[in-house]
Motif scaffolding. Structure first.
Motif, PDB file in Angstrom:
ATOM      1  N   ARG A   1      16.875  35.313 -30.213  1.00 24.97           N
ATOM      2  CA  ARG A   1      17.242  33.573 -30.324  1.00 24.97           C
ATOM      3  C   ARG A   1      18.749  33.251 -29.675  1.00 24.97           C
ATOM      4  NH1 ARG A   1      15.460  32.312 -36.197  1.00 24.97           N
ATOM      5  NH2 ARG A   1      16.794  34.195 -36.436  1.00 24.97           N
ATOM      6  N   LEU A   2      19.449  34.149 -29.579  1.00 23.64           N
ATOM      7  CA  LEU A   2      20.621  33.886 -29.144  1.00 23.64           C
ATOM      8  C   LEU A   2      20.797  33.751 -27.549  1.00 23.64           C
ATOM      9  CD1 LEU A   2      23.283  35.018 -31.824  1.00 23.64           C
ATOM     10  CD2 LEU A   2      22.180  32.948 -31.587  1.00 23.64           C
ATOM     11  N   ARG A   3      19.745  34.336 -26.938  1.00 24.27           N
ATOM     12  CA  ARG A   3      20.089  34.415 -25.325  1.00 24.27           C
ATOM     13  C   ARG A   3      19.724  33.005 -24.870  1.00 24.27           C
ATOM     14  NH1 ARG A   3      14.363  35.704 -26.922  1.00 24.27           N
ATOM     15  NH2 ARG A   3      12.789  34.474 -25.679  1.00 24.27           N
ATOM     16  N   PRO A   4      20.250  32.522 -23.672  1.00 25.63           N
ATOM     17  CA  PRO A   4      20.258  31.403 -23.125  1.00 25.63           C
ATOM     18  C   PRO A   4      18.902  30.712 -23.227  1.00 25.63           C
ATOM     19  CG  PRO A   4      21.328  32.764 -21.834  1.00 25.63           C
ATOM     20  CD  PRO A   4      20.961  33.747 -22.758  1.00 25.63           C
ATOM     21  N   THR A   5      18.628  29.334 -23.560  1.00 20.97           N
ATOM     22  CA  THR A   5      17.628  28.626 -23.897  1.00 20.97           C
ATOM     23  C   THR A   5      16.862  29.190 -24.941  1.00 20.97           C
ATOM     24  OG1 THR A   5      16.048  29.807 -22.242  1.00 20.97           O
ATOM     25  CG2 THR A   5      17.547  28.022 -21.603  1.00 20.97           C
ATOM     26  N   GLY A   6      17.381  30.273 -25.663  1.00 23.52           N
ATOM     27  CA  GLY A   6      16.533  30.638 -26.938  1.00 23.52           C
ATOM     28  C   GLY A   6      15.419  31.114 -26.637  1.00 23.52           C
ATOM     29  N   ASN A   7      14.424  31.090 -27.600  1.00 22.92           N
ATOM     30  CA  ASN A   7      12.948  31.682 -27.546  1.00 22.92           C
ATOM     31  C   ASN A   7      12.265  31.283 -26.330  1.00 22.92           C
ATOM     32  OD1 ASN A   7      13.401  33.175 -29.946  1.00 22.92           O
ATOM     33  ND2 ASN A   7      12.425  31.743 -31.250  1.00 22.92           N
ATOM     34  N   LYS A   8      12.846  30.327 -25.786  1.00 18.44           N
ATOM     35  CA  LYS A   8      11.983  29.694 -24.483  1.00 18.44           C
ATOM     36  C   LYS A   8      12.336  30.581 -23.223  1.00 18.44           C
ATOM     37  CE  LYS A   8      11.364  25.111 -26.570  1.00 18.44           C
ATOM     38  NZ  LYS A   8      11.650  23.587 -26.440  1.00 18.44           N
ATOM     39  N   GLY A   9      13.518  31.068 -23.336  1.00 18.83           N
ATOM     40  CA  GLY A   9      14.098  31.727 -22.151  1.00 18.83           C
ATOM     41  C   GLY A   9      13.326  33.223 -21.907  1.00 18.83           C
ATOM     42  N   PRO A  10      13.710  33.741 -20.902  1.00 20.09           N
ATOM     43  CA  PRO A  10      13.229  34.963 -20.317  1.00 20.09           C
ATOM     44  C   PRO A  10      14.122  35.996 -21.134  1.00 20.09           C
ATOM     45  CG  PRO A  10      14.483  34.185 -18.480  1.00 20.09           C
ATOM     46  CD  PRO A  10      14.284  33.038 -19.576  1.00 20.09           C
ATOM     47  N   VAL A  11      13.369  37.202 -21.430  1.00 22.09           N
ATOM     48  CA  VAL A  11      14.089  38.169 -22.337  1.00 22.09           C
ATOM     49  C   VAL A  11      15.338  38.724 -21.558  1.00 22.09           C
ATOM     50  CG1 VAL A  11      13.880  40.766 -23.198  1.00 22.09           C
ATOM     51  CG2 VAL A  11      11.863  38.993 -23.534  1.00 22.09           C
ATOM     52  N   ALA A  12      15.291  38.694 -20.500  1.00 21.37           N
ATOM     53  CA  ALA A  12      16.377  39.058 -19.561  1.00 21.37           C
ATOM     54  C   ALA A  12      16.961  38.132 -18.772  1.00 21.37           C
ATOM     55  CB  ALA A  12      16.501  40.693 -18.946  1.00 21.37           C
ATOM     56  N   CYS A  13      18.013  37.632 -18.533  1.00 20.83           N
ATOM     57  CA  CYS A  13      18.568  36.713 -17.581  1.00 20.83           C
ATOM     58  C   CYS A  13      19.791  37.225 -16.678  1.00 20.83           C
ATOM     59  CB  CYS A  13      19.280  35.628 -18.349  1.00 20.83           C
ATOM     60  SG  CYS A  13      20.842  35.857 -19.178  1.00 20.83           S
ATOM     61  N   SER A  14      19.916  36.955 -15.295  1.00 22.21           N
ATOM     62  CA  SER A  14      20.611  37.247 -14.541  1.00 22.21           C
ATOM     63  C   SER A  14      22.158  36.993 -14.863  1.00 22.21           C
ATOM     64  CB  SER A  14      20.447  36.864 -13.026  1.00 22.21           C
ATOM     65  OG  SER A  14      20.515  35.512 -13.179  1.00 22.21           O
TER      66      SER A  14
END
Length: 1002
Positions: free
Chosen positions: A775-788
């Motif tokens: 949940r601490l990834r960019p845009t939380g649970n709505k975002g992709p599992v991996a980001c560039s």
């Protein structure tokens, strides 16, 4: 009409009525009933009442026993027979018709009625002989046993032959007798020894020999086993079912081998196999009294001859002797005592009947293998034989025999009152005084003195038997022999804090029956007997004694064998205490130990010692160790099992070291974090290699794992999730992977991240590894599992909320391609050191804390994370001040800035915090972190100091470094007050909040 009562004329010293008020009422009822039976009966009753001894006998019965009163009122004419002919002749008249002809001549309801009427008559006849003192004790118990034998024999023949009748064959006495071929009904306990008490049940073992069963019985229906199980049920029903005429005897079939797991009737082979493999010493003692009461005498003799080596060992087995002693030493046997007599259990209490019997049986088991003269059943006969053999002093035997006779006589008086299977003297003063009268004493005081003297006499001689043996019991009795719960043991277990005492009793008896591999050897069961009090006492000191016991049960069940480990416990009591502490204080460690008992050996024999401030191994050593584990794996599935096994072992070592006080909670957190780092770093290439077999590689592509939260701060606890963010980078112009099933880079790295999450979270045969929180990834649970990297950078530059930048303070790369990891770290530092409006940042922090307090209010003083002034306040102070203090190009940011205490030290070094404020926050933060690590290890949930076991309280005191629990509570209160005051002074500004979406847990 003149009536002669020669029997009554012989009577003297009859007991006085304990309840005189009941006599006149009962006499009126007797006269009414006698009148309904005819003029002659009424005249005989009147003559009896006029007879001095007759009226005294009637008063002794009517004034003491409602049960016997009703027996007389049911058949006044039979009462006249008893008073006229006396017990000997009357008992013969009662018992002689109970034979095979009776079984053959009647249908089941008729037979049941005949047996119950006979029981009432026999009970009255025997009671008169006992009360009047015309029969000695052994004649009384012998008559009760003889009557039981007759009833069981008739009922058994009827139950078998009735099935033949159902096949169309007429029943006859010959058929009844022939049906018993191959059937063995053993009387156990008091029935076997011909010592049945007045209201006793009958303990039976039902066996059948398939080789001897007649073809007619074998062909009844279904299998032999099913036939004899139904027979057992029918037999029990004929004897113990209550009808309008009462019952004959209560039937107990639980003395058979392992009654919880075996049918009501067993084959001879099954019984012999059980006794030869897992038979216990208390069952050896029980088998001493086994006697054929019905069935095939030849088959029974063969079975008991085959069992002789089990019961009677020719050589002294000192381990078995120690086990026999320890069984009884689990009861608080001691010389002397001032326990009150009302309410005393004449059978099981101190100085009671059971201690005399156990004294005798112990000597029989020790010496009877070499001396056949001791292989007797009746207790008094064995005492005499022991004297003749020189094993017991005559004075001891005489004292125990006299005590036995008195105790059994008093036991009969208690049971005669209402025909209840009780051995306890009443507690009610009036009822106690009545029993004193019924027992022939002038008053309650003289009876009390006699009881105390008798019990003390038994305790004295019984105590001599065990005086050189150390006591085994804890706060009370802990006895798990036999087939039923010992009431004193249940009371002890409940008092120790176990919520399901009966469940524990049943489980421990199952251990002793060899239902698990660890206790299938005699030596293992003997060791277990010795260990039980210490084990239960250790488990009782844990947060949830019942849960700790269940975990120990799983541990014991998973052992391939028990002697080695149980011997280890016996020789090293500290290890047993440690295992109990693990079972009760650390559920995760307990579960892993239960699955992998091999770890126990490492607890004792591991030569490596660890310092109080260092984890158990360096990260390089951990990586090398895990690589060696992976080298033994032949498939990806084996990799997943291996990493779970390896991680569980490392967690276990760290947790045990923490429980032992060998490392500090801070070192444990660092060690757990290092283990997680190692796992992620080792799994990523394994997952990537497996993934690439299908999808190939992204040319020039890079992947990094960023850890946040407690893992990022190296503050991991035993129950922490892993807060992770996956970041990738792809060179320009690369639009897909090069595998057989190519994927676009963004989808490739998302699926790679999903595969890594699966490898970390999937449940395998070796259990769980970690839970992962994205949940601490960019845009939380709505975002992709991996980001560039590009999107990660732009998000934190333009879109991230304050709480996300606070979370970034605790971020660090833990796995992946080194160039990308370095660039991720650079992005993090750039984000943390960009210019910010201090007032806005502090307002956002204050607002977030208020939201968390509303959604997740602290649950008491030991909710060290969320309580006001708790760990969240300390972390928010550190993170808010760091975020509002770091400046562009700040080279002084420490590498471990995410660790809360390191951050506070840094803030003091740059003079954002005064030395005093920093010291107070650091001390409070260290206290909260230490307590949190211990509480998470214990897995206690909401901690209540009022009900917490002493073991957990001590662990918290030790973790906090204080002297006692009251000082800990005081320090916690002071720390919370200081932190809350500092939060208000340092964070709460007047400016409005600008971060309305902040609900995350920074």
């Amino acid at each position: 009409m003149a009536f002669q009562f020669p029997f009554l004329a012989t009577l003297a010293n009859l007991p006085r009525p304990g309840r005189p008020d009941r006599v006149e009422v009962a006499i009126e009822r007797l006269l009414d009933r006698a009148e309904s039976h005819g003029e002659e009966c009424l005249a005989a009753i009147r003559a009896m009442l006029a007879h001095p001894q007759g009226s005294a006998l009637i008063a002794a019965i009517f004034g003491n026993s409602p049960f016997l009163t009703e027996a007389i009122l049911a058949e006044p004419a039979f009462w006249v027979t008893v008073a006229t002919n006396g017990p000997d002749a009357t008992f013969a008249e009662v018992i002689n018709p109970i034979n095979d002809e009776l079984a053959a001549a009647q249908q089941s309801p008729d037979l049941m009625r005949s047996l119950r009427i006979a029981k009432r008559r026999a009970a009255l006849t025997i009671a008169v002989a006992d009360i009047a003192g015309v029969w000695p004790l052994m004649r009384v118990t012998g008559a009760l046993s003889e009557f039981a034998d007759r009833c069981l024999s008739v009922a058994a023949g009827h139950a078998l032959a009735i099935k033949r009748q159902q096949k169309g064959e007429a029943m006859s006495a010959d058929l009844v007798a022939n049906s018993r071929r191959g059937l063995i009904i053993l009387g156990m306990g008091k029935l076997g020894a011909r010592e049945l008490n007045y209201s006793s049940d009958v303990d039976l073992i039902l066996l059948y020999d398939p080789d001897r069963v007649s073809s007619g019985v074998a062909a009844l229906r279904d299998t032999l086993r099913e036939t004899y199980v139904r027979f057992a049920q029918d037999l029990a029903r004929l004897i113990h079912e209550r009808t309008g005429d009462g019952y004959v005897f209560r039937v107990d079939l639980r003395l058979r081998p392992d009654p919880a797991s075996t049918p009501a009737a067993l084959s001879v082979l099954a019984a012999e196999t059980y006794y030869e493999t897992v038979g216990q010493n208390w069952e050896r003692a029980a088998m001493i009294k086994a006697r054929l009461v019905a069935g095939d005498a030849e088959a029974a003799a063969l079975f008991q001859r085959n069992l002789r080596p089990f019961v009677w060992r020719r050589h002294l087995d000192f381990a078995a002797i120690a086990d026999i002693h320890s069984i009884k030493r689990q009861i608080n046997a001691h010389k002397g005592g001032t326990e009150s007599v009302p309410g005393r259990d004449l059978k099981l209490g101190r100085g009671g009947i059971r201690e005399i019997e156990f004294f005798v049986q112990t000597q029989q088991l020790i010496w009877g293998g070499r001396d056949p003269s001791l292989r007797l059943r009746p207790t008094l006969e064995v005492l005499s034989a022991l004297v003749a053999a020189g094993r017991v002093q005559p004075t001891s035997a005489e004292a125990l025999a006299a005590a036995y006779i008195r105790l059994r006589t008093w036991e009969h008086r208690v049971q005669m009152v209402e025909d209840q299977q009780t051995h306890k003297l009443p507690t009610d003063p009036e009822a106690f005084a009545a029993i004193a009268a019924f027992s022939g004493y002038a008053d309650a005081e003289s009876f009390t003195a006699a009881v105390l003297e008798t019990l003390e006499q038994v305790r004295c001689h019984y105590g001599d038997l065990f005086e050189e043996s150390p006591p085994l019991s804890g706060p009370g009795d802990l006895v798990f022999t036999g087939v039923e719960d010992d009431p004193a043991t249940l009371q002890t277990l409940t008092g120790m804090g176990f919520s399901d005492a009966a469940g524990i009793s049943e489980t421990v008896r199952g251990w002793h029956h060899g239902r698990i591999r660890a206790t299938r050897s005699a030596r293992a069961r003997e060791l277990l007997t010795e260990l039980m009090p210490g084990l239960l006492n250790a488990l009782a000191q844990t947060p949830d004694p019942m849960a700790a016991f269940r975990r120990f049960d799983r541990f014991l069940t998973n052992l391939p064998a028990g002697v080695q480990i149980l011997s280890l416990f016996q020789q090293n009591p500290g290890v047993l205490d440690l295992v109990a502490e693990i079972m009760g204080s650390a559920p995760g460690l307990a579960e892993h130990l239960a699955r992998h008992p091999r770890l126990l050996d490492g607890l004792i024999h591991d030569a490596q010692r660890i310092s109080a401030d260092q984890p158990i191994a360096t990260e390089a050593e951990l990586a090398e160790d895990l690589a060696a584990e992976f080298a033994q794996s032949n498939s990806f599935e084996e990799v997943l099992d291996g990493v779970r096994r390896w991680t569980g072992d490392r967690r276990f070592q760290i947790g045990v070291a923490l429980l032992r006080g060998e490392i500090t909670p801070e070192a444990a957190a660092r060690g757990l974090s290092a283990v997680a780092d190692t796992v992620i770093g080792a799994l990523l290439p394994q997952v990537h290699r497996e993934f690439a077999q299908t999808h190939g590689q992204v040319p020039g592509g890079e992947f990094a794992v960023l850890a946040l939260g407690k893992l990022g701060a190296r503050e991991l606890t035993a129950s922490s999730d892993l807060d992770l963010v996956f970041i990738y980078r792809v060179p320009d112009g690369v639009d897909q992977s090069d595998g057989g099933k190519p994927l676009p880079p963004s989808l490739y790295f998302q699926r790679l991240g999903q595969r890594l999450i699966g490898a970390l979270t999937v449940l395998t045969a070796e259990g769980e590894l970690y839970q992962v929180d994205m949940r601490l990834r960019p845009t939380g649970n709505k975002g992709p599992v991996a980001c560039s990297l590009e999107s990660f950078t732009s998000y934190h530059a333009d879109e991230a909320w304050t709480w996300e930048h606070m979370a970034l303070i605790r971020a660090r790369t833990v796995a992946g391609d080194p160039p990308l990891c370095a660039d991720v770290r650079a992005v993090r530092e750039a984000v943390l050191t960009r210019p910010r409006d201090r007032a806005v940042i502090l307002a956002d922090v204050a607002d977030m804390r208020a939201r968390i307090a509303k959604e997740r209010p602290g649950q008491g003083a030991f909710d060290v994370k969320d309580r006001p002034g708790g760990l969240v306040d300390v972390e928010f102070i550190a993170q808010g001040l760091i975020l509002s203090t770091a400046a562009p190009g700040a080279a002084s940011l420490p590498p471990d800035l995410g660790h809360t205490l390191t951050g506070l030290h840094w803030l003091a070094s740059v003079r954002v915090l005064t030395p005093d404020a920093a010291d107070r926050l650091i001390r409070a933060g260290r206290l909260w972190q230490r307590l949190q690590v211990m509480l998470r290890l214990a897995g206690t949930g909401k901690f209540d100091p009022a009900t917490a076991p002493e073991g957990v309280r001590r662990a918290l005191v030790r973790a906090a470094g204080v002297l006692d629990f009251s000082i800990l509570e005081q320090e916690m209160s002071e720390a919370a007050t200081e932190v809350r005051a500092l939060f208000q002074a340092l964070i709460v500004p007047a400016a409005p909040a600008t971060d309305p979406s902040a609900t995350g847990d920074a």
